[in-house]
Enzyme design. Structure first.
Site, PDB file in Angstrom:
ATOM      1  CB  VAL A  63      -0.748  -0.368   1.112  1.00 52.00           C
ATOM      2  CG1 VAL A  63      -2.062  -0.878   0.892  1.00 52.00           C
ATOM      3  CG2 VAL A  63      -0.753  -0.232   2.307  1.00 52.00           C
ATOM      4  CG  ASN A  89      -6.917  -4.468   8.429  1.00 56.96           C
ATOM      5  OD1 ASN A  89      -7.886  -4.103   9.586  1.00 56.96           O
ATOM      6  ND2 ASN A  89      -6.146  -5.508   7.548  1.00 56.96           N
ATOM      7  CB  SER A 141      -5.082   2.239  16.822  1.00 53.02           C
ATOM      8  OG  SER A 141      -4.739   1.667  18.063  1.00 53.02           O
ATOM      9  CE1 TYR A 154      -0.301   0.146  14.858  1.00 50.84           C
ATOM     10  CE2 TYR A 154      -1.176   1.159  16.694  1.00 50.84           C
ATOM     11  CZ  TYR A 154      -0.665   0.288  15.608  1.00 50.84           C
ATOM     12  OH  TYR A 154      -2.704  -0.981  15.504  1.00 50.84           O
ATOM     13  CB  ILE A 187      -7.649  -6.635  18.410  1.00 50.25           C
ATOM     14  CG1 ILE A 187      -8.542  -5.639  18.454  1.00 50.25           C
ATOM     15  CG2 ILE A 187      -8.304  -8.172  17.551  1.00 50.25           C
ATOM     16  CD1 ILE A 187      -9.820  -5.424  19.633  1.00 50.25           C
TER      17      ILE A 187
HETATM   18  P1  NAP Z   1      -1.420  -8.202  10.796  1.00 48.54           P
HETATM   19  O1  NAP Z   1      -2.194  -9.596  11.922  1.00 48.54           O
HETATM   20  O2  NAP Z   1       0.177  -7.685  11.530  1.00 48.54           O
HETATM   21  O3  NAP Z   1      -2.346  -8.497  10.165  1.00 48.54           O
HETATM   22  C1  NAP Z   1      -1.495  -6.941   9.030  1.00 48.54           C
HETATM   23  C2  NAP Z   1      -1.286  -7.916   7.437  1.00 48.54           C
HETATM   24  O4  NAP Z   1      -1.052  -6.379   6.801  1.00 48.54           O
HETATM   25  C3  NAP Z   1      -0.455  -8.308   7.260  1.00 48.54           C
HETATM   26  O5  NAP Z   1      -0.866  -9.460   7.044  1.00 48.54           O
HETATM   27  C4  NAP Z   1       0.589  -7.434   6.803  1.00 48.54           C
HETATM   28  O6  NAP Z   1       1.235  -8.350   5.878  1.00 48.54           O
HETATM   29  C5  NAP Z   1      -0.009  -6.721   5.684  1.00 48.54           C
HETATM   30  N1  NAP Z   1       1.160  -6.123   5.237  1.00 48.54           N
HETATM   31  C6  NAP Z   1       1.815  -5.118   6.282  1.00 48.54           C
HETATM   32  N2  NAP Z   1       2.274  -4.313   5.289  1.00 48.54           N
HETATM   33  C7  NAP Z   1       2.050  -4.039   4.243  1.00 48.54           C
HETATM   34  C8  NAP Z   1       1.856  -3.442   2.754  1.00 48.54           C
HETATM   35  N3  NAP Z   1       2.835  -2.116   2.990  1.00 48.54           N
HETATM   36  N4  NAP Z   1       0.901  -3.740   2.763  1.00 48.54           N
HETATM   37  C9  NAP Z   1      -0.239  -4.577   2.484  1.00 48.54           C
HETATM   38  N5  NAP Z   1       0.015  -5.151   3.301  1.00 48.54           N
HETATM   39  C10 NAP Z   1       0.483  -5.126   4.394  1.00 48.54           C
HETATM   40  O7  NAP Z   1      -2.505  -7.055  12.294  1.00 48.54           O
HETATM   41  P2  NAP Z   1      -3.243  -7.084  12.172  1.00 48.54           P
HETATM   42  O8  NAP Z   1      -3.992  -7.125  14.120  1.00 48.54           O
HETATM   43  O9  NAP Z   1      -4.667  -7.702  11.878  1.00 48.54           O
HETATM   44  O10 NAP Z   1      -4.002  -5.376  12.417  1.00 48.54           O
HETATM   45  C11 NAP Z   1      -5.204  -4.601  11.510  1.00 48.54           C
HETATM   46  C12 NAP Z   1      -5.003  -3.364  11.405  1.00 48.54           C
HETATM   47  O11 NAP Z   1      -5.642  -2.811  12.672  1.00 48.54           O
HETATM   48  C13 NAP Z   1      -3.684  -2.695  11.536  1.00 48.54           C
HETATM   49  O12 NAP Z   1      -4.022  -1.743  10.485  1.00 48.54           O
HETATM   50  C14 NAP Z   1      -3.727  -1.846  12.866  1.00 48.54           C
HETATM   51  O13 NAP Z   1      -2.729  -1.421  12.999  1.00 48.54           O
HETATM   52  C15 NAP Z   1      -4.764  -2.228  13.321  1.00 48.54           C
HETATM   53  N6  NAP Z   1      -5.437  -2.510  14.733  1.00 48.54           N
HETATM   54  C16 NAP Z   1      -4.813  -3.481  15.410  1.00 48.54           C
HETATM   55  C17 NAP Z   1      -5.072  -4.027  16.740  1.00 48.54           C
HETATM   56  C18 NAP Z   1      -4.639  -4.560  17.099  1.00 48.54           C
HETATM   57  O14 NAP Z   1      -4.561  -4.666  18.298  1.00 48.54           O
HETATM   58  N7  NAP Z   1      -4.604  -5.965  16.992  1.00 48.54           N
HETATM   59  C19 NAP Z   1      -5.336  -2.614  17.284  1.00 48.54           C
HETATM   60  C20 NAP Z   1      -5.960  -1.470  16.697  1.00 48.54           C
HETATM   61  C21 NAP Z   1      -5.859  -1.798  15.215  1.00 48.54           C
HETATM   62  P3  NAP Z   1       2.819  -9.344   6.278  1.00 48.54           P
HETATM   63  O15 NAP Z   1       2.106 -10.041   7.570  1.00 48.54           O
HETATM   64  O16 NAP Z   1       3.275  -9.710   5.225  1.00 48.54           O
HETATM   65  O17 NAP Z   1       3.812  -8.104   7.313  1.00 48.54           O
END
Ligand code: NAP
Length: 246
Positions: A63, A89, A141, A154, A187
């Site tokens: 992205v 996302n 977030s 972040y 999460i």
């Molecule tokens: P995750 O499990 O790390 O998933 C994120 C996905 O994005 C991974 O598949 C990753 O691929 C992909 N990604 C990374 N860099 C990218 C890029 N440049 N272009 C396209 N895709 C890319 O994280 P998640 O916890 O599901 O989080 C999803 C979203 O929710 C994020 O924006 C995160 O900041 C937000 N969020 C999460 C939480 C939480 O507690 N988990 C809380 C608040 C907000 P790789 O694994 O190959 O890098």
């Protein structure tokens, strides 16, 4: 079936929250493109989505790379035609206290989390503007609102997403485009699995509902915003955090 026949593109959807949103939207009848840097994993998720009886493709997408974004959206419209829903996302963390935070860690997080959403929204708006309809939902977030030690990059990127969301909402409401954000708390995904138990216990104490959220908790809010039920809602943030911030 709240999203019957709608076409959606979800970034970072190979795993975690994005994957749960993709499966949840597919169960509501949406056709979904799984866009992720990790194409192998995106293909697996796309297969699981197709198995629910909707159309799905995997797109290799970084992205933060404009050329990549333009090509991915071209491929999407070539295969799906209309784009009804974009979910921004994709996101990463590169934690460290501010004085030790390297410039490259700041840039990497801002480039993917904030600039990536700007680039994808821009391509989506070109398509949605012509259709006179579209929904853009960005995953922010809780730390955008509270700050968080060790996450200057972040939390800034996620706060920036709120400004981006509200500006898109104002600029493109007249073309039928709605822009909203979901701000999850803690999460359980790969992103948070890396934290040690001591940190997790401390965080749990700060959550009035006393438990971490699941990707499905976020999915429910996203589906609501994507659905017709939320057509009169734009420029808003839904907090999904167990009461951690209110
Ligand atoms: P995750 O499990 O790390 O998933 C994120 C996905 O994005 C991974 O598949 C990753 O691929 C992909 N990604 C990374 N860099 C990218 C890029 N440049 N272009 C396209 N895709 C890319 O994280 P998640 O916890 O599901 O989080 C999803 C979203 O929710 C994020 O924006 C995160 O900041 C937000 N969020 C999460 C939480 C939480 O507690 N988990 C809380 C608040 C907000 P790789 O694994 O190959 O890098």
């Amino acid at each position: 079936m709240r999203l019957e026949g709608k076409n959606a593109l979800i970034t970072g959807a190979a795993q975690g929250i994005g994957k749960a949103v993709a499966l949840g939207m597919a169960k509501e009848g949406a056709h979904v493109a799984i866009a992720d840097v990790n194409i192998d994993s995106a293909q697996q998720t796309s297969k699981a989505v197709s198995a629910l009886g909707v159309k799905s493709i995997a797109l290799k997408l970084d992205v933060s790379n404009q050329e990549n974004v333009i090509n991915a959206f071209k491929e999407f419209t070539g295969q799906f035609g209309a784009l009804d829903i974009l979910i921004n996302n994709a996101g990463i963390t590169r934690d460290g206290i501010l004085l030790r935070m390297k410039e490259e860690d700041w840039d990497a997080v801002l480039n993917i989390n904030l600039k990536g959403s700007f680039l994808c929204s821009k391509e989506a708006i070109k398509i949605m503007g012509k259709q006179r309809f579209g929904k853009i939902i960005s995953i922010s977030s809780v730390v955008a609102f509270m700050g968080n030690p060790g996450q200057a990059n972040y939390s800034s990127s996620k706060a920036g997403l709120i400004g981006l969301t509200k500006t898109i909402a104002k600029e493109y409401a007249s073309r039928g485009i709605r822009a909203n954000a979901v701000a999850p708390g803690f999460i359980q995904t790969a992103m948070t699995d890396v934290l040690n138990d001591e940190v997790k216990d401390e965080m749990k104490k700060a959550i009035p509902l006393g438990q971490f959220g699941t990707p499905d908790d976020v999915t429910n809010a996203v589906i609501f915003l994507a659905s017709k039920e939320a057509d009169y809602i734009t420029g808003q943030v839904i907090h999904v955090n167990g009461g951690m911030y209110m």
